[in-house]
Design an enzyme around this catalytic site. Structure first.
Site, PDB file in Angstrom:
ATOM      1  N   SER A 117       0.817  -1.207   0.000  1.00 49.23           N
ATOM      2  CA  SER A 117       0.000   0.000   0.000  1.00 49.23           C
ATOM      3  C   SER A 117       0.852   1.258   0.000  1.00 49.23           C
ATOM      4  O   SER A 117       1.967   1.276   0.549  1.00 49.23           O
ATOM      5  CB  SER A 117      -0.861  -0.006   1.266  1.00 49.23           C
ATOM      6  OG  SER A 117      -1.445   1.252   1.465  1.00 49.23           O
ATOM      7  N   TYR A 141      -1.771   0.342  10.040  1.00 48.00           N
ATOM      8  CA  TYR A 141      -2.039  -0.363   8.783  1.00 48.00           C
ATOM      9  C   TYR A 141      -0.808  -0.304   7.876  1.00 48.00           C
ATOM     10  O   TYR A 141      -0.356  -1.330   7.342  1.00 48.00           O
ATOM     11  CB  TYR A 141      -3.261   0.259   8.087  1.00 48.00           C
ATOM     12  CG  TYR A 141      -3.441  -0.222   6.674  1.00 48.00           C
ATOM     13  CD1 TYR A 141      -3.821  -1.531   6.403  1.00 48.00           C
ATOM     14  CD2 TYR A 141      -3.199   0.622   5.592  1.00 48.00           C
ATOM     15  CE1 TYR A 141      -3.959  -1.979   5.106  1.00 48.00           C
ATOM     16  CE2 TYR A 141      -3.339   0.187   4.289  1.00 48.00           C
ATOM     17  CZ  TYR A 141      -3.722  -1.121   4.056  1.00 48.00           C
ATOM     18  OH  TYR A 141      -3.850  -1.562   2.767  1.00 48.00           O
ATOM     19  N   LYS A 145       1.882  -3.496   6.690  1.00 47.42           N
ATOM     20  CA  LYS A 145       2.263  -3.822   5.310  1.00 47.42           C
ATOM     21  C   LYS A 145       3.772  -3.665   5.106  1.00 47.42           C
ATOM     22  O   LYS A 145       4.396  -4.455   4.398  1.00 47.42           O
ATOM     23  CB  LYS A 145       1.511  -2.901   4.329  1.00 47.42           C
ATOM     24  CG  LYS A 145       0.010  -3.143   4.275  1.00 47.42           C
ATOM     25  CD  LYS A 145      -0.309  -4.413   3.498  1.00 47.42           C
ATOM     26  CE  LYS A 145      -1.792  -4.646   3.359  1.00 47.42           C
ATOM     27  NZ  LYS A 145      -2.110  -5.843   2.573  1.00 47.42           N
TER      28      LYS A 145
HETATM   29  O1  LIG Z   1     -16.462   9.344   5.161  1.00 46.92           O
HETATM   30  C1  LIG Z   1     -15.319   9.694   4.850  1.00 46.92           C
HETATM   31  C2  LIG Z   1     -14.350   8.766   4.432  1.00 46.92           C
HETATM   32  C3  LIG Z   1     -13.096   9.231   4.118  1.00 46.92           C
HETATM   33  N1  LIG Z   1     -12.794  10.559   4.181  1.00 46.92           N
HETATM   34  C4  LIG Z   1     -11.456  11.026   3.764  1.00 46.92           C
HETATM   35  O2  LIG Z   1     -11.280  10.626   2.438  1.00 46.92           O
HETATM   36  C5  LIG Z   1      -9.931  10.252   2.173  1.00 46.92           C
HETATM   37  C6  LIG Z   1      -9.910   8.833   1.638  1.00 46.92           C
HETATM   38  O3  LIG Z   1     -10.316   7.966   2.675  1.00 46.92           O
HETATM   39  P1  LIG Z   1     -10.621   6.407   2.469  1.00 46.92           P
HETATM   40  O4  LIG Z   1     -11.547   6.234   1.333  1.00 46.92           O
HETATM   41  O5  LIG Z   1     -11.019   5.874   3.807  1.00 46.92           O
HETATM   42  O6  LIG Z   1      -9.212   5.842   2.010  1.00 46.92           O
HETATM   43  P2  LIG Z   1      -7.791   5.901   2.754  1.00 46.92           P
HETATM   44  O7  LIG Z   1      -7.891   6.132   4.194  1.00 46.92           O
HETATM   45  O8  LIG Z   1      -6.965   6.885   1.977  1.00 46.92           O
HETATM   46  O9  LIG Z   1      -7.279   4.417   2.627  1.00 46.92           O
HETATM   47  C7  LIG Z   1      -7.519   3.643   1.504  1.00 46.92           C
HETATM   48  O10 LIG Z   1      -6.470   3.808   0.644  1.00 46.92           O
HETATM   49  C8  LIG Z   1      -5.243   3.302   1.131  1.00 46.92           C
HETATM   50  C9  LIG Z   1      -4.186   3.750   0.216  1.00 46.92           C
HETATM   51  O11 LIG Z   1      -4.074   5.174   0.419  1.00 46.92           O
HETATM   52  C10 LIG Z   1      -5.398   1.811   1.244  1.00 46.92           C
HETATM   53  O12 LIG Z   1      -4.177   1.235   1.549  1.00 46.92           O
HETATM   54  C11 LIG Z   1      -6.445   1.566   2.298  1.00 46.92           C
HETATM   55  O13 LIG Z   1      -6.612   0.199   2.463  1.00 46.92           O
HETATM   56  C12 LIG Z   1      -7.723   2.190   1.883  1.00 46.92           C
HETATM   57  O14 LIG Z   1      -8.654   2.086   2.920  1.00 46.92           O
HETATM   58  C13 LIG Z   1      -9.198  10.396   3.509  1.00 46.92           C
HETATM   59  O15 LIG Z   1      -8.589  11.656   3.528  1.00 46.92           O
HETATM   60  C14 LIG Z   1     -10.319  10.381   4.553  1.00 46.92           C
HETATM   61  O16 LIG Z   1     -10.038  11.142   5.696  1.00 46.92           O
HETATM   62  C15 LIG Z   1     -13.738  11.485   4.563  1.00 46.92           C
HETATM   63  O17 LIG Z   1     -13.469  12.683   4.632  1.00 46.92           O
HETATM   64  N2  LIG Z   1     -14.977  11.016   4.908  1.00 46.92           N
END
Ligand SMILES: O=c1ccn([C@@H]2O[C@H](COP(=O)(O)OP(=O)(O)O[C@H]3O[C@H](CO)[C@@H](O)[C@H](O)[C@H]3O)[C@@H](O)[C@H]2O)c(=O)[nH]1
Length: 332
Positions: A117, A141, A145
């Site tokens: 990741s 996380y 990895k």
């Molecule tokens: O309801 C929500 C969900 C997410 N976010 C934001 O949106 C972005 C993307 O979030 P999310 O879709 O949860 O993805 P990530 O946390 O970036 O993680 C994902 O992407 C990673 C790679 O960056 C992978 O390794 C992970 O498994 C996967 O969950 C982040 O800034 C979050 O804070 C929001 O503001 N509101």
């Protein structure tokens, strides 16, 4: 000869299993179904419900199914959850992979494609991130990895017949165009599914987790890559893989979009307003991530088919609006 796919009932795994089968490969899926869906596994694949920590049964399956190579998706993958509850992440992701590697050695299976990741990079010094950028995770996380990456490098240098390719995914999104498999997490914490569930009226608003980041609109920037493009990277990796491989590749589009841009694009695709509620930052979130995919493009010939965020969200929307209850059989 058969390909073993761990986590093949999950979101990315199930998309990949279908592409493998379509390309003529024999596939065996193992999944503990803690977060996967049995219905996502096609009838053409053999299926075993098993946890990766069960090394002996895993070894037996590898022997009896005549496994040639392994694609290892099975993992817990919520950045936020890994901060509040890290132990399951080290157990499933790090110890689970160790068990898989032990089983592979016992069954004399020696080639692995591993799902790593971009979370292993932490907060990058510069963008786009290359494979040689420093790896300093800022959440468990990412560490779970990165520990595996180190274990794989050690195995490749110590065991003459062990080869691996590690793919460092950026933010995987979208669903297969034909709608045969989709995205259904429980709990759902990902941004695009939450936007689409809001558009469907299943939740009243989307929570924006921080709008005070050092980015142009204050919200986090991520590199969203279509799940089918992630799968095509796996097929190329599988073909390139030998017992001498020891290589990592970024898999991302090379372009970042903010949370705010994802919300506006989701409104455009769905034609529905998506109300937002601004909340504090989620611990463990880096402000900005985007990939250089130069290495995988030049060495494996990979290129993404889906190049716009709108197109990616459209494929997700096609699944969400036709499967409002996900894989549950009580779809209205
Ligand atoms: O309801 C929500 C969900 C997410 N976010 C934001 O949106 C972005 C993307 O979030 P999310 O879709 O949860 O993805 P990530 O946390 O970036 O993680 C994902 O992407 C990673 C790679 O960056 C992978 O390794 C992970 O498994 C996967 O969950 C982040 O800034 C979050 O804070 C929001 O503001 N509101």
């Amino acid at each position: 000869m058969t390909i073993l796919v761990t986590g093949g009932a999950g979101y990315i795994g199930s998309h990949c299993v279908r592409q493998l089968i379509q390309s003529g490969k024999k596939v065996c899926v193992i999944d503990n179904l803690s977060r996967g869906h049995r219905a996502a596994v096609p009838a053409e694949a053999s299926f075993f419900q098993l946890d990766l920590l069960e090394t002996e049964p895993l070894t037996e399956i590898m022997k009896s199914q005549r496994i040639e190579k392994v694609i290892h998706f099975a993992a817990l993958a919520y950045v936020g959850e890994s901060v509040t509850d890290p132990l399951p992440y080290y157990t499933s992701n790090t110890a689970g992979t160790l068990s898989l590697l032990r089983a592979m050695r016992q069954a004399r299976v020696s080639q692995l494609v591993f799902s790593s990741s971009c979370a292993t990079y932490g907060i990058p010094d510069q963008l786009p991130i290359t494979e040689d950028s420093p790896q300093r995770p800022i959440n468990p996380y990412g560490w779970s990895k990165l520990f595996v990456e180190q274990i794989l490098k050690d195995c490749a240098s110590s065991y003459p017949n062990f080869g691996f390719i590690g793919l460092r995914y950026f933010n995987v999104a979208g669903c297969s165009k034909d709608g045969a498999v989709g995205e259904d997490h429980d709990p759902e914490t990902h941004l695009i599914p939450n936007c689409l569930r809001t558009a469907l009226g299943q939740q009243s608003h989307i929570t924006v987790l921080g709008n005070d980041y050092p980015t142009p609109d204050g919200t986090c920037i991520r590199d969203y890559i279509h799940v089918d493009d992630i799968c095509s990277a796996h097929l190329l990796a599988l073909n390139a893989l030998t017992t001498q491989s020891s290589r990592f590749y970024n898999v991302g589009l090379g372009q970042g979009f903010s949370v705010q841009e994802v919300i506006s694009t989701s409104e455009k695709v769905t034609g529905c307003p998506i109300p937002v509620d601004i909340q504090p930052r989620r611990p463990g979130d880096p402000p900005m991530l985007s990939a250089s995919h130069e290495r995988i493009s030049s060495e494996l010939g990979w290129s993404p088919k889906y190049r716009s965020l709108e197109e990616i969200i459209q494929t997700a929307w096609d699944w969400f609006r036709t499967h409002p209850a996900g894989y549950r059989t009580d779809d209205p």
